[in-house]
Design an enzyme around this catalytic site. Structure first.
Site, PDB file in Angstrom:
ATOM      1  N   HIS A   1     -11.732  -6.767 -14.090  1.00 43.49           N
ATOM      2  CA  HIS A   1     -12.482  -5.580 -14.350  1.00 43.49           C
ATOM      3  C   HIS A   1     -14.048  -6.072 -14.047  1.00 43.49           C
ATOM      4  O   HIS A   1     -14.128  -6.320 -12.757  1.00 43.49           O
ATOM      5  CB  HIS A   1     -12.303  -5.260 -15.925  1.00 43.49           C
TER       6      HIS A   1
ATOM      7  N   ASP B   1     -17.432  -3.586  -7.113  1.00 43.23           N
ATOM      8  CA  ASP B   1     -17.684  -4.748  -7.152  1.00 43.23           C
ATOM      9  C   ASP B   1     -17.777  -5.856  -5.818  1.00 43.23           C
ATOM     10  O   ASP B   1     -18.332  -6.820  -6.074  1.00 43.23           O
ATOM     11  CB  ASP B   1     -16.600  -5.499  -8.306  1.00 43.23           C
TER      12      ASP B   1
ATOM     13  N   HIS C   1      -7.918  -0.301  -6.909  1.00 47.36           N
ATOM     14  CA  HIS C   1      -8.587   0.303  -7.962  1.00 47.36           C
ATOM     15  C   HIS C   1      -7.429   1.034  -8.485  1.00 47.36           C
ATOM     16  O   HIS C   1      -6.450   1.434  -7.669  1.00 47.36           O
ATOM     17  CB  HIS C   1      -9.547   1.124  -7.660  1.00 47.36           C
TER      18      HIS C   1
HETATM   19  N1  ACO Z   1      -5.705  -7.791  -3.310  1.00 47.70           N
HETATM   20  C1  ACO Z   1      -4.270  -7.911  -2.995  1.00 47.70           C
HETATM   21  N2  ACO Z   1      -3.368  -7.360  -3.320  1.00 47.70           N
HETATM   22  C2  ACO Z   1      -3.648  -6.380  -4.100  1.00 47.70           C
HETATM   23  C3  ACO Z   1      -5.152  -6.289  -4.786  1.00 47.70           C
HETATM   24  C4  ACO Z   1      -6.083  -7.178  -4.103  1.00 47.70           C
HETATM   25  N3  ACO Z   1      -7.251  -7.082  -4.644  1.00 47.70           N
HETATM   26  N4  ACO Z   1      -4.957  -5.266  -5.677  1.00 47.70           N
HETATM   27  C5  ACO Z   1      -3.722  -4.630  -5.538  1.00 47.70           C
HETATM   28  N5  ACO Z   1      -2.872  -5.390  -4.840  1.00 47.70           N
HETATM   29  C6  ACO Z   1      -1.511  -5.105  -4.716  1.00 47.70           C
HETATM   30  C7  ACO Z   1      -0.715  -5.728  -5.698  1.00 47.70           C
HETATM   31  O1  ACO Z   1      -0.268  -7.177  -5.425  1.00 47.70           O
HETATM   32  C8  ACO Z   1       0.366  -4.711  -5.640  1.00 47.70           C
HETATM   33  O2  ACO Z   1       1.332  -5.132  -4.640  1.00 47.70           O
HETATM   34  P1  ACO Z   1       2.822  -4.982  -4.710  1.00 47.70           P
HETATM   35  O3  ACO Z   1       3.205  -3.536  -4.812  1.00 47.70           O
HETATM   36  O4  ACO Z   1       3.438  -5.649  -3.368  1.00 47.70           O
HETATM   37  O5  ACO Z   1       3.220  -5.752  -6.045  1.00 47.70           O
HETATM   38  C9  ACO Z   1      -0.364  -3.361  -5.246  1.00 47.70           C
HETATM   39  O6  ACO Z   1      -1.479  -3.711  -4.607  1.00 47.70           O
HETATM   40  C10 ACO Z   1      -0.729  -2.390  -6.635  1.00 47.70           C
HETATM   41  O7  ACO Z   1      -1.387  -3.587  -7.499  1.00 47.70           O
HETATM   42  P2  ACO Z   1      -1.319  -3.322  -8.967  1.00 47.70           P
HETATM   43  O8  ACO Z   1      -1.721  -4.700  -9.605  1.00 47.70           O
HETATM   44  O9  ACO Z   1      -0.149  -2.892  -9.635  1.00 47.70           O
HETATM   45  O10 ACO Z   1      -2.538  -2.341  -9.288  1.00 47.70           O
HETATM   46  P3  ACO Z   1      -3.368  -2.033 -10.493  1.00 47.70           P
HETATM   47  O11 ACO Z   1      -3.780  -0.523 -10.724  1.00 47.70           O
HETATM   48  O12 ACO Z   1      -2.545  -2.698 -11.655  1.00 47.70           O
HETATM   49  O13 ACO Z   1      -4.515  -2.882 -10.406  1.00 47.70           O
HETATM   50  C11 ACO Z   1      -6.904  -3.865  -9.812  1.00 47.70           C
HETATM   51  C12 ACO Z   1      -6.015  -2.582 -10.164  1.00 47.70           C
HETATM   52  C13 ACO Z   1      -6.568  -4.714 -11.290  1.00 47.70           C
HETATM   53  C14 ACO Z   1      -8.220  -3.471  -9.930  1.00 47.70           C
HETATM   54  C15 ACO Z   1      -6.198  -4.508  -8.790  1.00 47.70           C
HETATM   55  O14 ACO Z   1      -6.389  -3.567  -7.633  1.00 47.70           O
HETATM   56  C16 ACO Z   1      -7.126  -5.885  -8.500  1.00 47.70           C
HETATM   57  O15 ACO Z   1      -6.592  -6.867  -9.025  1.00 47.70           O
HETATM   58  N6  ACO Z   1      -8.018  -6.005  -7.903  1.00 47.70           N
HETATM   59  C17 ACO Z   1      -8.992  -7.103  -7.530  1.00 47.70           C
HETATM   60  C18 ACO Z   1      -9.899  -7.272  -8.731  1.00 47.70           C
HETATM   61  C19 ACO Z   1     -10.991  -6.367  -8.851  1.00 47.70           C
HETATM   62  O16 ACO Z   1     -11.580  -6.238  -7.754  1.00 47.70           O
HETATM   63  N7  ACO Z   1     -11.263  -5.709 -10.042  1.00 47.70           N
HETATM   64  C20 ACO Z   1     -12.502  -4.854 -10.247  1.00 47.70           C
HETATM   65  C21 ACO Z   1     -11.925  -3.501 -10.397  1.00 47.70           C
HETATM   66  S1  ACO Z   1     -13.197  -2.205 -10.312  1.00 47.70           S
HETATM   67  C22 ACO Z   1     -13.699  -2.457 -11.768  1.00 47.70           C
HETATM   68  O17 ACO Z   1     -13.029  -2.799 -12.760  1.00 47.70           O
HETATM   69  C23 ACO Z   1     -15.065  -2.261 -12.230  1.00 47.70           C
END
Ligand code: ACO
Length: 429
Positions: free
Chosen positions: A268, A363, A307
């Site tokens: 987050h 971010d 996201h």
């Molecule tokens: N890098 C690589 N792969 C990713 C990323 C990433 N940043 N984000 C999602 N994925 C992939 C996952 O591995 C998954 O792949 P799969 O289907 O092969 O298993 C798919 O994309 C879906 O990802 P989820 O984790 O199910 O997506 P979710 O909606 O639960 O997570 C989140 C959202 C937590 C923001 C995620 O994208 C992430 O971890 N991003 C990196 C951390 C980040 O930048 N957080 C800030 C978010 S903005 C905020 O809070 C202000």
């Protein structure tokens, strides 16, 4: 006209149920009537990370994740970032409308005159170790504020609520700046009420021996815009924590401390710090393909990408990318920018990211700006918490006044052992 209902047939019993649809949503409680016998509990919905569950009605922030649209109380984020300032946006979030001139002046006056906190708070801050993370300091000192303002427990008194809004929004920058100065061993700088909200924050962070601190106008405005962009984002993890904890009716300082804790995590608000760590580890543009390969193999994530709601470019990231260039003209270019731009370019052309619709989020570029302003890495997430406080408070008040409010208490699917008898320790295998 087609009926706004959903017809469900339970194949276990052959019975059919008609369930109303409102705003594209069915009530999970309407599923309870679907039973196989009189003493059956009824059907529940299972949604572990609440990915498809609306937990409230809200009139504060609207996001269209497909189109990359973000509105605060109906106003597009782009217009607010261009024409407004953070304090005005905080008012808008809390009160639903942009303030008149006299409302704005009174609001600004109230915030300015609550920036100082009780001297005893300094003793808590002094007590932390030199390497304490400012987010840990912030969440505990915000929690501690509840003991200084016991009347904040009167959460159904509108005047008391208003007072806590002033206090919390006003004191967050002071707490943040004092936490930072403690970790670097610098004397605390008290608020300067002549300065703007962000100008004063810079003053408390960076003032040294000069009699009067003069913030750089470009940097002051850039932080103001970043604060606008971070002010609210509907039902994200920390706002959900604010509402959920708030639903047991503690004072707003305690609920805000919970929201800060939720924001701290790397998935987050903590992502802005992680992005900088990631860019430093990558180190140079030629290492990017290898890094992307590791991400695709599941060895870590591309921080600042992806996201839950946006499946298009995060509109906040677009604005941040623009202001980055204005800031770099004053501060000089952040050497990590080239790596970030190249990383974005490669990721946006890569099938893995295209297929999963992963774009830069808020971010991805914010940390680069903060770093070039001379702000330390450890304070990046704190810089998210300061403006998000107004959004948390707006959401908290909306939750309190919602006639459907009840204590948040989800259900579970129990998968543990059936009832069994206690075995004394000597008879266990
Ligand atoms: N890098 C690589 N792969 C990713 C990323 C990433 N940043 N984000 C999602 N994925 C992939 C996952 O591995 C998954 O792949 P799969 O289907 O092969 O298993 C798919 O994309 C879906 O990802 P989820 O984790 O199910 O997506 P979710 O909606 O639960 O997570 C989140 C959202 C937590 C923001 C995620 O994208 C992430 O971890 N991003 C990196 C951390 C980040 O930048 N957080 C800030 C978010 S903005 C905020 O809070 C202000």
């Amino acid at each position: 006209m087609a009926k706004e209902t959903l017809t469900i047939t339970d194949n276990r019993t052959g019975k059919t149920y008609e369930i109303p649809i409102n705003s594209g949503t069915i009530r999970a409680m309407d599923l309870r009537q679907i039973k196989i016998s009189e003493d059956d509990f009824g059907i529940m919905s299972y949604d572990p990370a609440l990915g498809n569950t609306a937990s409230c009605n809200s009139r504060i922030t609207f996001i269209d994740g497909e189109k990359g649209i973000l509105l605060y109380r109906g106003y597009p984020i782009e217009q607010l970032a261009e024409k407004s300032n953070y304090l005005e946006v905080a008012y808008l979030l809390l009160y639903g409308e942009l303030p008149s001139k006299s409302q704005y002046d009174a609001w600004g006056h109230n915030i300015t005159h609550h920036t100082i906190f009780h001297e005893n708070i300094k003793k808590f801050i002094d007590g932390f170790r030199y390497d304490a993370h400012p987010m840990g300091m912030l969440l505990s000192t915000v929690g501690a504020l509840s003991t200084f303002y016991p009347e904040a427990k009167n959460i159904f008194d509108p005047d008391s609520r208003k007072k806590q809004f002033h206090r919390l929004i006003a004191k967050m920058p002071t707490l943040a700046a004092f936490s930072y100065r403690q970790t670097v061993g610098l004397p605390y700088v008290y608020p300067d009420n002549d300065l703007s909200y962000t100008g004063n924050f810079l003053n408390m962070m960076f003032k040294m021996t000069e009699l009067k601190y003069k913030p750089n106008r470009v940097i002051e405005r850039a932080i103001d815009i970043l604060f606008i962009l971070h002010a609210d984002h509907e039902q994200n993890c920390s706002t959900n924590a604010m509402r959920s904890v708030g639903s047991s009716l503690p004072d707003p300082y305690s609920a805000t401390a919970a929201a800060i804790a939720a924001l701290y995590g790397p998935l987050h608000g903590g992502a802005n710090e992680e992005v900088l760590n990631m860019l430093s580890v990558i180190g140079s543009k030629d290492k990017i393909p290898e890094f992307i390969k590791r991400v695709k193999a599941g060895e870590g994530r591309l921080m600042g990408f992806g996201h839950r709601v946006y499946k298009a470019y995060d509109p906040r990231a677009k604005i941040i990318k623009q202001i980055a260039h204005e800031v770099f003209e004053v501060t000089g270019k952040n050497p990590l920018l080239e790596i970030a731009l190249e990383l974005e370019r490669i990721a946006l052309e890569d099938d893995y990211f295209i297929k999963r619709r992963l774009y830069p989020n808020v971010d991805f570029y914010s940390g680069l700006i903060y770093q070039s302003m001379g702000l330390p890495l450890s304070i990046f997430t704190v810089l998210f918490a300061i403006p998000r406080t107004s959004g948390w408070l707006a959401q908290w008040e909306e939750m309190l006044l919602d006639e459907e409010r009840r204590i948040v208490r989800p259900r579970q699917i129990y998968l543990g052992p059936d009832k069994r008898d206690y075995v004394s320790i000597e008879n266990r295998t």
